[in-house]
Design a protein around this motif. Structure first.
Motif, PDB file in Angstrom:
ATOM      1  N   MET A  77       0.844  -1.190   0.000  1.00  0.00           N
ATOM      2  CA  MET A  77       0.000   0.000   0.000  1.00  0.00           C
ATOM      3  C   MET A  77       0.881   1.243   0.000  1.00  0.00           C
ATOM      4  SD  MET A  77      -3.243   0.616  -0.150  1.00  0.00           S
ATOM      5  CE  MET A  77      -3.939  -0.894   0.491  1.00  0.00           C
ATOM      6  N   SER A  78       0.529   2.235  -0.789  1.00  0.00           N
ATOM      7  CA  SER A  78       1.316   3.461  -0.866  1.00  0.00           C
ATOM      8  C   SER A  78       1.279   4.188   0.470  1.00  0.00           C
ATOM      9  CB  SER A  78       0.762   4.378  -1.960  1.00  0.00           C
ATOM     10  OG  SER A  78       0.798   3.741  -3.215  1.00  0.00           O
ATOM     11  N   ARG A  79       2.382   4.824   0.819  1.00  0.00           N
ATOM     12  CA  ARG A  79       2.390   5.630   2.030  1.00  0.00           C
ATOM     13  C   ARG A  79       2.141   7.081   1.666  1.00  0.00           C
ATOM     14  NH1 ARG A  79       7.206   8.358   3.290  1.00  0.00           N
ATOM     15  NH2 ARG A  79       8.937   7.976   1.859  1.00  0.00           N
ATOM     16  N   PHE A  80       1.691   7.846   2.634  1.00  0.00           N
ATOM     17  CA  PHE A  80       1.380   9.256   2.411  1.00  0.00           C
ATOM     18  C   PHE A  80       2.657  10.090   2.490  1.00  0.00           C
ATOM     19  CE2 PHE A  80      -2.665   7.496   3.591  1.00  0.00           C
ATOM     20  CZ  PHE A  80      -3.593   8.232   2.862  1.00  0.00           C
ATOM     21  N   ILE A  81       2.880  10.863   1.454  1.00  0.00           N
ATOM     22  CA  ILE A  81       4.021  11.769   1.410  1.00  0.00           C
ATOM     23  C   ILE A  81       3.577  13.112   1.994  1.00  0.00           C
ATOM     24  CG2 ILE A  81       5.761  12.839  -0.046  1.00  0.00           C
ATOM     25  CD1 ILE A  81       5.842   9.757   0.058  1.00  0.00           C
ATOM     26  N   MET A  82       4.417  13.681   2.838  1.00  0.00           N
ATOM     27  CA  MET A  82       4.086  14.961   3.442  1.00  0.00           C
ATOM     28  C   MET A  82       4.636  16.115   2.602  1.00  0.00           C
ATOM     29  SD  MET A  82       2.267  14.363   6.150  1.00  0.00           S
ATOM     30  CE  MET A  82       1.488  13.073   5.140  1.00  0.00           C
ATOM     31  N   PRO A  83       3.892  17.214   2.491  1.00  0.00           N
ATOM     32  CA  PRO A  83       4.393  18.386   1.765  1.00  0.00           C
ATOM     33  C   PRO A  83       5.525  19.042   2.545  1.00  0.00           C
ATOM     34  CG  PRO A  83       2.343  18.918   2.861  1.00  0.00           C
ATOM     35  CD  PRO A  83       2.549  17.440   3.056  1.00  0.00           C
ATOM     36  N   HIS A  84       6.329  19.855   1.859  1.00  0.00           N
ATOM     37  CA  HIS A  84       7.449  20.505   2.532  1.00  0.00           C
ATOM     38  C   HIS A  84       6.975  21.624   3.455  1.00  0.00           C
ATOM     39  CE1 HIS A  84       6.666  22.919  -1.023  1.00  0.00           C
ATOM     40  NE2 HIS A  84       7.274  23.920  -0.446  1.00  0.00           N
ATOM     41  N   GLN A  85       5.773  22.163   3.219  1.00  0.00           N
ATOM     42  CA  GLN A  85       5.196  23.176   4.103  1.00  0.00           C
ATOM     43  C   GLN A  85       4.119  22.512   4.951  1.00  0.00           C
ATOM     44  OE1 GLN A  85       4.498  26.184   0.754  1.00  0.00           O
ATOM     45  NE2 GLN A  85       5.030  27.562   2.445  1.00  0.00           N
ATOM     46  N   MET A  86       4.467  22.201   6.185  1.00  0.00           N
ATOM     47  CA  MET A  86       3.544  21.500   7.076  1.00  0.00           C
ATOM     48  C   MET A  86       2.690  22.450   7.906  1.00  0.00           C
ATOM     49  SD  MET A  86       3.694  18.227   6.649  1.00  0.00           S
ATOM     50  CE  MET A  86       3.021  17.542   8.170  1.00  0.00           C
ATOM     51  N   HIS A  87       3.062  23.709   7.943  1.00  0.00           N
ATOM     52  CA  HIS A  87       2.318  24.689   8.739  1.00  0.00           C
ATOM     53  C   HIS A  87       1.516  25.611   7.823  1.00  0.00           C
ATOM     54  CE1 HIS A  87       5.268  23.272  11.678  1.00  0.00           C
ATOM     55  NE2 HIS A  87       4.422  23.691  12.598  1.00  0.00           N
ATOM     56  N   ALA A  88       0.355  26.025   8.323  1.00  0.00           N
ATOM     57  CA  ALA A  88      -0.533  26.900   7.552  1.00  0.00           C
ATOM     58  C   ALA A  88      -0.150  28.358   7.784  1.00  0.00           C
ATOM     59  CB  ALA A  88      -1.982  26.658   7.949  1.00  0.00           C
ATOM     60  N   PHE A  89      -0.863  29.236   7.117  1.00  0.00           N
ATOM     61  CA  PHE A  89      -0.615  30.672   7.196  1.00  0.00           C
ATOM     62  C   PHE A  89      -0.738  31.217   8.616  1.00  0.00           C
ATOM     63  CE2 PHE A  89      -5.025  29.786   6.337  1.00  0.00           C
ATOM     64  CZ  PHE A  89      -5.721  30.636   7.188  1.00  0.00           C
ATOM     65  N   HIS A  90      -1.509  30.531   9.468  1.00  0.00           N
ATOM     66  CA  HIS A  90      -1.722  31.004  10.836  1.00  0.00           C
ATOM     67  C   HIS A  90      -0.689  30.448  11.809  1.00  0.00           C
ATOM     68  CE1 HIS A  90      -3.469  27.033  11.111  1.00  0.00           C
ATOM     69  NE2 HIS A  90      -4.444  27.373  10.280  1.00  0.00           N
ATOM     70  N   GLY A  91       0.225  29.616  11.326  1.00  0.00           N
ATOM     71  CA  GLY A  91       1.297  29.102  12.158  1.00  0.00           C
ATOM     72  C   GLY A  91       1.079  27.719  12.712  1.00  0.00           C
TER      73      GLY A  91
END
Length: 332
Positions: free
Chosen positions: A1-15
């Motif tokens: 099963m494929s694993r989930f890749i995380m984006p390089h920006q883990m935080h949103a505009f609000h921190g």
């Protein structure tokens, strides 16, 4: 099963950490069976609101909703049509029988949908546990029948709310979508029905132009001019309505269906929930690929310029090569 890749920006505009909402459409299961799968995975209490809606409250991550995805049923708009032909709906037993009949009839063409609350991106594996539970319970996907026009949707919280960032996401998305790197084969049921339509060529060429550098008002204005519809693979209307509600709501769009929120409404053409080798990780990882290209300014300019100057098949081969290399890199 494929694993989930995380984006390089883990935080949103609000921190805080970024969140994502997941919606899955399917057939083959009663609403009560879908609700049971939700409580098995996330706990909570299932509360029936009508024959067409069940809420799961106090579950892990928040409240879930399971529903038949048809406003005619959920909003009980059908009752005025029944009244016109003289059907008495004052008797609760009669109303229950009518609702039960409509549920059975609608189940052959109207998707059942589970709507999850926003969860941290890092918790997407738990959403896939729900997908697996529904698969094991017998949920049917898009390819199970010709009339099944089911889909999956991600509402991905934006990392930034700046015009330049949103434009780069749009540019990366259309390049990868046009090349086919983020497209699944669209089944005939979704081709003949008015759901997801590609961005028009004039708009793609306009936003890929190197001298296109709009402020937020101009970015929203140009999007609305070319995309006065929610039916795009990346629907920007909720995000733009969050940023400038008056500008979006004044446009000739389906304003009553737009829910302003700071998220990218990423709409997949198919739900393959009944296929054993499919998972939510596959379309999600395609989205992460979009974010990687958007962040690579030099590569984004190069691919944009190539798209505008060269035949699409040449550009597609070049982008696919880049996408394959990035997929291998981010999986290390």
């Amino acid at each position: 099963m494929s694993r989930f890749i995380m984006p390089h920006q883990m935080h949103a505009f609000h921190g805080d950490y970024r969140h994502v909402g997941v919606e899955m459409e399917m057939g083959g299961l009663q609403l009560s069976e879908i609700a049971r799968a939700v409580t098995d995975v996330f706990g909570g209490t299932a509360i029936s609101r009508s024959s067409f809606e069940i809420d799961i409250e106090n579950a892990r991550h928040g409240s879930f909703r399971v529903e038949l995805d048809a406003s005619l049923l959920k909003d009980h708009e059908y009752r005025r049509y029944l009244a016109l032909i003289g059907i008495d709906q004052d008797d609760p037993q009669t109303q229950h029988r009518i609702d039960d009949l409509l549920v059975r009839l609608a189940g052959t063409v109207v998707p059942s949908e589970v709507i999850a609350p926003p969860v941290r991106i890092a918790a997407l594996e738990e959403m896939d546990n729900l997908r697996l539970c529904l698969h094991q319970a017998g949920a049917k996907g898009t390819r199970a029948a010709l009339v099944y026009a089911f889909a999956v949707q991600f509402n991905v919280e934006a990392a930034e709310l700046k015009a330049g960032y949103l434009l780069d996401i749009l540019r990366a998305f259309v390049l990868l979508y046009e090349s086919g790197s983020t497209q699944e084969r669209i089944d005939i049921s979704r081709k003949i029905l008015p759901f997801i339509r590609a961005f028009p060529g004039d708009y793609v060429r306009a936003i890929l132009a190197e001298n296109y550098n709009p402020d937020m008002t101009e970015l929203i204005r140009d999007y609305l001019r070319h995309n006065a519809t929610r039916n795009r693979p990346l629907d920007m209307l909720p995000l733009f309505a969050h940023l400038n509600r008056d500008q979006v709501m004044a446009a000739d769009v389906e304003t009553h269906l737009i829910k302003p929120r700071p998220t990218f409404h990423y709409r997949l053409p198919n739900c393959r929930i009944d296929e054993p080798d499919w998972s939510l990780a596959q379309p999600w990882n395609d989205w992460v690929l979009v974010e990687h290209l958007a962040a690579d300014k030099e590569r984004l300019r190069e691919h944009s310029r190539a798209y505008l100057e060269n035949p699409l098949e040449v550009v597609a081969a070049r982008i696919d090569d880049w996408a394959d290399k990035v997929r291998k890199w981010i999986k290390k």
